[in-house]
Design an enzyme around this catalytic site. Sequence first.
Site, PDB file in Angstrom:
ATOM      1  N   CYS A   1      -8.128  -1.863  -5.449  1.00 20.90           N
ATOM      2  CA  CYS A   1      -9.579  -2.044  -5.349  1.00 20.90           C
ATOM      3  C   CYS A   1     -10.015  -2.064  -3.885  1.00 20.90           C
ATOM      4  CB  CYS A   1     -10.027  -3.318  -6.075  1.00 20.90           C
ATOM      5  SG  CYS A   1      -9.884  -4.822  -5.108  1.00 20.90           S
TER       6      CYS A   1
ATOM      7  N   CYS B   1      -2.709  -3.845  -5.757  1.00 24.13           N
ATOM      8  CA  CYS B   1      -4.099  -3.594  -6.152  1.00 24.13           C
ATOM      9  C   CYS B   1      -4.737  -2.519  -5.277  1.00 24.13           C
ATOM     10  CB  CYS B   1      -4.904  -4.889  -6.057  1.00 24.13           C
ATOM     11  SG  CYS B   1      -6.591  -4.727  -6.693  1.00 24.13           S
TER      12      CYS B   1
ATOM     13  N   CYS C   1     -10.121  -6.118  -2.023  1.00 30.23           N
ATOM     14  CA  CYS C   1      -8.955  -6.877  -1.563  1.00 30.23           C
ATOM     15  C   CYS C   1      -8.621  -6.564  -0.107  1.00 30.23           C
ATOM     16  CB  CYS C   1      -7.720  -6.553  -2.414  1.00 30.23           C
ATOM     17  SG  CYS C   1      -7.730  -7.277  -4.056  1.00 30.23           S
TER      18      CYS C   1
END
Length: 191
Positions: A52, A50, A55
């Site tokens: 983003c 991920c 996180c």
Amino acid sequence: MPEAVLLHPAIDKGFQPGADDFAGGTLVCHCLDRPVKVEVKGQIAHNHACGCTQCWKPEGAILSIVAVAPTDHVTVVANADKLAVVNPAATILCHACTVCGVHMKGPVEKDHAFRGLTFLHPELSREEGWQAPQFGAFISSVIEGGVKPDRMDGIRARLRQLGLRPYDCLSPTLMDALSIFAARKSGVLKD
């Protein structure tokens, strides 16, 4: 020779497939004294790399490795007093260790398609057999985290080389789940 693109220590050298009969394991924060321990019963799902900015990522990693498990399969078994919610207004309530900063669990409690699931970082476990990463999500978001845009082609190429299809959202299956939830909530889709 071009420099190798390093994404995350748990995938940079490749990774093993998960075990179908995996019974679960324990995630451990990075503290040497009184580490937080979270027990996960059974296999995780939707494991992915991920990009983003919400996180937790280990030092130097461009991406996180994150998956979900049913919330009732996730239990803090040691040193829960060290956990605090990072952002109480967020959909994913990331509980981080207040000493080392590692996100140990992130339940979804709001009225949301992912309610009843808890986000986890499987690399925090020493057990082998967890589901391997399946795809890359929110890859373009690494730019928001400070990655230079001219590195994006190399990052996406490395993900593909590892067998992880890069998306700039979630996987189609998870995007469908979000759309189904929204359509049912609005009344457009009736069962």
